[in-house]
Design a protein around this motif. Sequence first.
Motif, PDB file in Angstrom:
ATOM      1  N   LEU A  53      10.368   3.897   2.551  1.00  0.00           N
ATOM      2  CA  LEU A  53      11.195   4.958   1.982  1.00  0.00           C
ATOM      3  C   LEU A  53      11.584   6.010   2.998  1.00  0.00           C
ATOM      4  O   LEU A  53      12.680   6.578   2.914  1.00  0.00           O
ATOM      5  CB  LEU A  53      10.447   5.630   0.814  1.00  0.00           C
ATOM      6  CG  LEU A  53      10.154   4.747  -0.399  1.00  0.00           C
ATOM      7  CD1 LEU A  53       9.329   5.521  -1.418  1.00  0.00           C
ATOM      8  CD2 LEU A  53      11.446   4.251  -1.040  1.00  0.00           C
ATOM      9  N   TYR A  54      10.714   6.268   3.953  1.00  0.00           N
ATOM     10  CA  TYR A  54      10.925   7.411   4.838  1.00  0.00           C
ATOM     11  C   TYR A  54      10.889   7.023   6.304  1.00  0.00           C
ATOM     12  O   TYR A  54      10.516   7.825   7.153  1.00  0.00           O
ATOM     13  CB  TYR A  54       9.858   8.479   4.585  1.00  0.00           C
ATOM     14  CG  TYR A  54       9.734   8.871   3.137  1.00  0.00           C
ATOM     15  CD1 TYR A  54      10.789   9.484   2.465  1.00  0.00           C
ATOM     16  CD2 TYR A  54       8.562   8.599   2.429  1.00  0.00           C
ATOM     17  CE1 TYR A  54      10.683   9.819   1.130  1.00  0.00           C
ATOM     18  CE2 TYR A  54       8.458   8.941   1.091  1.00  0.00           C
ATOM     19  CZ  TYR A  54       9.512   9.554   0.448  1.00  0.00           C
ATOM     20  OH  TYR A  54       9.401   9.884  -0.872  1.00  0.00           O
ATOM     21  N   HIS A  55      11.303   5.771   6.642  1.00  0.00           N
ATOM     22  CA  HIS A  55      11.150   5.311   8.017  1.00  0.00           C
ATOM     23  C   HIS A  55      11.864   6.207   9.015  1.00  0.00           C
ATOM     24  O   HIS A  55      11.423   6.373  10.132  1.00  0.00           O
ATOM     25  CB  HIS A  55      11.633   3.863   8.171  1.00  0.00           C
ATOM     26  CG  HIS A  55      13.113   3.679   7.993  1.00  0.00           C
ATOM     27  ND1 HIS A  55      14.006   3.818   9.016  1.00  0.00           N
ATOM     28  CD2 HIS A  55      13.844   3.374   6.885  1.00  0.00           C
ATOM     29  CE1 HIS A  55      15.222   3.584   8.577  1.00  0.00           C
ATOM     30  NE2 HIS A  55      15.166   3.325   7.293  1.00  0.00           N
ATOM     31  N   LYS A  56      12.978   6.842   8.629  1.00  0.00           N
ATOM     32  CA  LYS A  56      13.724   7.631   9.605  1.00  0.00           C
ATOM     33  C   LYS A  56      12.980   8.887  10.021  1.00  0.00           C
ATOM     34  O   LYS A  56      13.134   9.359  11.117  1.00  0.00           O
ATOM     35  CB  LYS A  56      15.103   7.988   9.055  1.00  0.00           C
ATOM     36  CG  LYS A  56      16.157   6.985   9.439  1.00  0.00           C
ATOM     37  CD  LYS A  56      17.499   7.593   9.323  1.00  0.00           C
ATOM     38  CE  LYS A  56      18.097   7.273   8.006  1.00  0.00           C
ATOM     39  NZ  LYS A  56      18.154   5.844   7.747  1.00  0.00           N
ATOM     40  N   SER A  57      12.166   9.434   9.112  1.00  0.00           N
ATOM     41  CA  SER A  57      11.436  10.651   9.459  1.00  0.00           C
ATOM     42  C   SER A  57      10.348  10.372  10.491  1.00  0.00           C
ATOM     43  O   SER A  57       9.813  11.287  11.093  1.00  0.00           O
ATOM     44  CB  SER A  57      10.796  11.257   8.207  1.00  0.00           C
ATOM     45  OG  SER A  57       9.797  10.395   7.695  1.00  0.00           O
ATOM     46  N   GLN A  58      10.014   9.062  10.697  1.00  0.00           N
ATOM     47  CA  GLN A  58       8.953   8.710  11.625  1.00  0.00           C
ATOM     48  C   GLN A  58       9.494   8.158  12.939  1.00  0.00           C
ATOM     49  O   GLN A  58       8.729   7.798  13.814  1.00  0.00           O
ATOM     50  CB  GLN A  58       8.040   7.660  10.975  1.00  0.00           C
ATOM     51  CG  GLN A  58       7.372   8.177   9.707  1.00  0.00           C
ATOM     52  CD  GLN A  58       6.581   7.087   9.011  1.00  0.00           C
ATOM     53  OE1 GLN A  58       6.312   6.041   9.571  1.00  0.00           O
ATOM     54  NE2 GLN A  58       6.212   7.335   7.787  1.00  0.00           N
ATOM     55  N   SER A  83       0.860  -1.180   0.000  1.00  0.00           N
ATOM     56  CA  SER A  83       0.000   0.000   0.000  1.00  0.00           C
ATOM     57  C   SER A  83       0.898   1.233   0.000  1.00  0.00           C
ATOM     58  O   SER A  83       2.102   1.139   0.241  1.00  0.00           O
ATOM     59  CB  SER A  83      -0.892   0.012   1.242  1.00  0.00           C
ATOM     60  OG  SER A  83      -0.093   0.188   2.415  1.00  0.00           O
ATOM     61  N   GLN A  84       0.327   2.408  -0.250  1.00  0.00           N
ATOM     62  CA  GLN A  84       1.117   3.633  -0.224  1.00  0.00           C
ATOM     63  C   GLN A  84       1.714   3.867   1.157  1.00  0.00           C
ATOM     64  O   GLN A  84       2.874   4.283   1.289  1.00  0.00           O
ATOM     65  CB  GLN A  84       0.256   4.840  -0.616  1.00  0.00           C
ATOM     66  CG  GLN A  84       1.026   6.147  -0.721  1.00  0.00           C
ATOM     67  CD  GLN A  84       2.036   6.114  -1.858  1.00  0.00           C
ATOM     68  OE1 GLN A  84       1.685   5.897  -3.004  1.00  0.00           O
ATOM     69  NE2 GLN A  84       3.311   6.320  -1.544  1.00  0.00           N
ATOM     70  N   GLU A  85       0.942   3.566   2.205  1.00  0.00           N
ATOM     71  CA  GLU A  85       1.431   3.759   3.568  1.00  0.00           C
ATOM     72  C   GLU A  85       2.635   2.866   3.844  1.00  0.00           C
ATOM     73  O   GLU A  85       3.630   3.304   4.435  1.00  0.00           O
ATOM     74  CB  GLU A  85       0.319   3.464   4.575  1.00  0.00           C
ATOM     75  CG  GLU A  85       0.743   3.642   6.033  1.00  0.00           C
ATOM     76  CD  GLU A  85      -0.363   3.300   7.009  1.00  0.00           C
ATOM     77  OE1 GLU A  85      -0.121   3.363   8.225  1.00  0.00           O
ATOM     78  OE2 GLU A  85      -1.472   2.951   6.549  1.00  0.00           O
TER      79      GLU A  85
END
Length: 235
Positions: free
Chosen positions: A140-145, A132-134
Amino acid sequence: MINVLIVEDDPMVAEFNRKYMEQVEGFQCIGWASSVEEAKKLLTERAVDLILLDVYMQESNGLDLLSFIRETGVNVDVIVISAASDMNSVKKAMNFGAVDYVIKPFHFNRFLEALTGYREHISIVREHSLLSQEELDRLLYHKSQTKDYARLPKGVTKSTLAMIWNCIRQHEAMLFSTEDIAELAGISRVSMRKYLTFLTEIEVLAMETIYGTIGRPVYQYRILPQAEEIMAVMI
């Protein structure tokens, strides 16, 4: 389990990294290489999922191993752990596909962030053929979270947090309320609510809403699987 190969020419640092790694659930060290050539040999002999790679080594440059992995198509991921902080080394490592880059000396919470981020990444990859997009955004962006686990909000102290965490761990039922832990800890429900909210925000606890037949809903909490790892950093 995620099989990890440590590539580091200093045996003391390699052992230090191994001990840190063993504190993170889901990882096991299956070997240590002190040079790029030794690492190449081990990659042909053992099943390796992840390499913790130094850049500056006496006999070789760790980035040469990254280049070899990408040129030959070896199916292994790499987290660089190195004192090499120059932009050229970092950019080259990223271009060759390193999934993370940790600069020495580092704090355990940064090491924990790298490994837990990778563990989430590999879990999604192994369990899903379609995303899914989520799920893709998490890859792709796990570090920002990720959370800054070591930073406490105003009004939250490490000593009280440690005491509350001990009370939570001692609670016999899987689900518990603010009142349950406030009574065990001997502090007010207002103060306890602040701490439980914080533990929920950093993903130590999950909050569930229980609806009864009458009156207001009851909020209860449960411990999440990664709680021990996070709390090891906090307290």
